[in-house]
Design a protein around this motif. Structure first.
Motif, PDB file in Angstrom:
ATOM      1  N   ALA A 124       0.868  -1.181   0.000  1.00 13.81           N
ATOM      2  CA  ALA A 124       0.000   0.000   0.000  1.00 13.81           C
ATOM      3  C   ALA A 124       0.906   1.233   0.000  1.00 13.81           C
ATOM      4  O   ALA A 124       2.075   1.155   0.372  1.00 13.81           O
ATOM      5  N   ASP A 125       0.372   2.363  -0.412  1.00 11.11           N
ATOM      6  CA  ASP A 125       1.186   3.582  -0.479  1.00 11.11           C
ATOM      7  C   ASP A 125       1.885   3.886   0.849  1.00 11.11           C
ATOM      8  O   ASP A 125       3.081   4.182   0.867  1.00 11.11           O
ATOM      9  N   ASP A 126       1.158   3.808   1.960  1.00  9.91           N
ATOM     10  CA  ASP A 126       1.755   4.099   3.265  1.00  9.91           C
ATOM     11  C   ASP A 126       2.906   3.143   3.581  1.00  9.91           C
ATOM     12  O   ASP A 126       3.924   3.554   4.142  1.00  9.91           O
ATOM     13  N   ASP A 127       2.742   1.881   3.234  1.00 11.59           N
ATOM     14  CA  ASP A 127       3.800   0.899   3.469  1.00 11.59           C
ATOM     15  C   ASP A 127       5.006   1.159   2.576  1.00 11.59           C
ATOM     16  O   ASP A 127       6.153   1.022   3.009  1.00 11.59           O
ATOM     17  N   LEU A 128       4.760   1.548   1.346  1.00 11.35           N
ATOM     18  CA  LEU A 128       5.847   1.891   0.436  1.00 11.35           C
ATOM     19  C   LEU A 128       6.641   3.065   0.991  1.00 11.35           C
ATOM     20  O   LEU A 128       7.881   3.030   1.031  1.00 11.35           O
ATOM     21  N   PHE A 129       5.964   4.110   1.451  1.00 12.83           N
ATOM     22  CA  PHE A 129       6.641   5.269   2.028  1.00 12.83           C
ATOM     23  C   PHE A 129       7.453   4.876   3.253  1.00 12.83           C
ATOM     24  O   PHE A 129       8.581   5.332   3.439  1.00 12.83           O
ATOM     25  N   ARG A 130       6.867   4.035   4.112  1.00  9.59           N
ATOM     26  CA  ARG A 130       7.572   3.593   5.321  1.00  9.59           C
ATOM     27  C   ARG A 130       8.838   2.828   4.963  1.00  9.59           C
ATOM     28  O   ARG A 130       9.902   3.053   5.541  1.00  9.59           O
ATOM     29  N   GLU A 131       8.740   1.930   3.993  1.00 11.65           N
ATOM     30  CA  GLU A 131       9.909   1.153   3.563  1.00 11.65           C
ATOM     31  C   GLU A 131      10.988   2.062   2.979  1.00 11.65           C
ATOM     32  O   GLU A 131      12.179   1.875   3.245  1.00 11.65           O
ATOM     33  N   GLU A 175       9.094   1.717  -7.957  1.00 13.84           N
ATOM     34  CA  GLU A 175       7.651   1.602  -7.745  1.00 13.84           C
ATOM     35  C   GLU A 175       7.049   2.956  -7.392  1.00 13.84           C
ATOM     36  O   GLU A 175       5.975   3.323  -7.882  1.00 13.84           O
ATOM     37  N   TYR A 176       7.739   3.708  -6.558  1.00 22.26           N
ATOM     38  CA  TYR A 176       7.258   5.048  -6.204  1.00 22.26           C
ATOM     39  C   TYR A 176       7.106   5.908  -7.460  1.00 22.26           C
ATOM     40  O   TYR A 176       6.085   6.571  -7.661  1.00 22.26           O
ATOM     41  N   LEU A 177       8.109   5.892  -8.323  1.00 17.20           N
ATOM     42  CA  LEU A 177       8.073   6.705  -9.537  1.00 17.20           C
ATOM     43  C   LEU A 177       6.974   6.257 -10.495  1.00 17.20           C
ATOM     44  O   LEU A 177       6.379   7.087 -11.184  1.00 17.20           O
ATOM     45  N   LYS A 178       6.681   4.961 -10.536  1.00 16.40           N
ATOM     46  CA  LYS A 178       5.568   4.470 -11.362  1.00 16.40           C
ATOM     47  C   LYS A 178       4.233   4.981 -10.837  1.00 16.40           C
ATOM     48  O   LYS A 178       3.350   5.351 -11.612  1.00 16.40           O
TER      49      LYS A 178
END
Length: 73
Positions: free
Chosen positions: A11-18, A51-54
Motif C-alpha cells: 500500500a502507499d503508506d507501506d511503500l513510504f515507510r519502507e 515503484e514510487y516513480l511508477k
C-alpha cells in the motif's frame, strides 16, 4: 534479488515507510555493511524507488532542486 514484499503489493503508506527506513539506514550500510548487504540495500532501494516513480509520475518537483534553482541560490 528481491527479498521482502514485492513493492507492487505494498500500500502507499507501506511503500513510504519502507523507503524512509532504507534511506535512514543507507549511510550505516555503506560505512559498516558487508558487500552483500550493500548490494542488497541498493537493489531494494532501486525496487522501491522505481515503484514510487511508477505510482507518482507527476510528483511535485521543487524548483530549488533543479540545476537552474541551485544556480540561483
Amino acid at each position: 534479488m528481491t527479498m521482502g514484499v514485492d513493492p507492487r503489493q505494498l500500500a502507499d503508506d507501506d511503500l513510504f515507510r519502507e523507503l524512509r527506513s532504507l534511506h535512514d539506514t543507507r549511510t550505516d550500510t555503506l560505512l559498516h555493511g558487508s558487500d552483500d548487504a550493500l548490494q542488497h540495500h541498493t537493489s531494494r532501494t532501486e525496487e522501491l524507488e522505481g515503484e514510487y516513480l511508477k505510482r507518482f509520475p507527476e510528483r511535485h518537483i521543487d524548483a530549488g532542486r533543479l540545476r537552474s534553482g541551485a544556480r540561483s541560490r
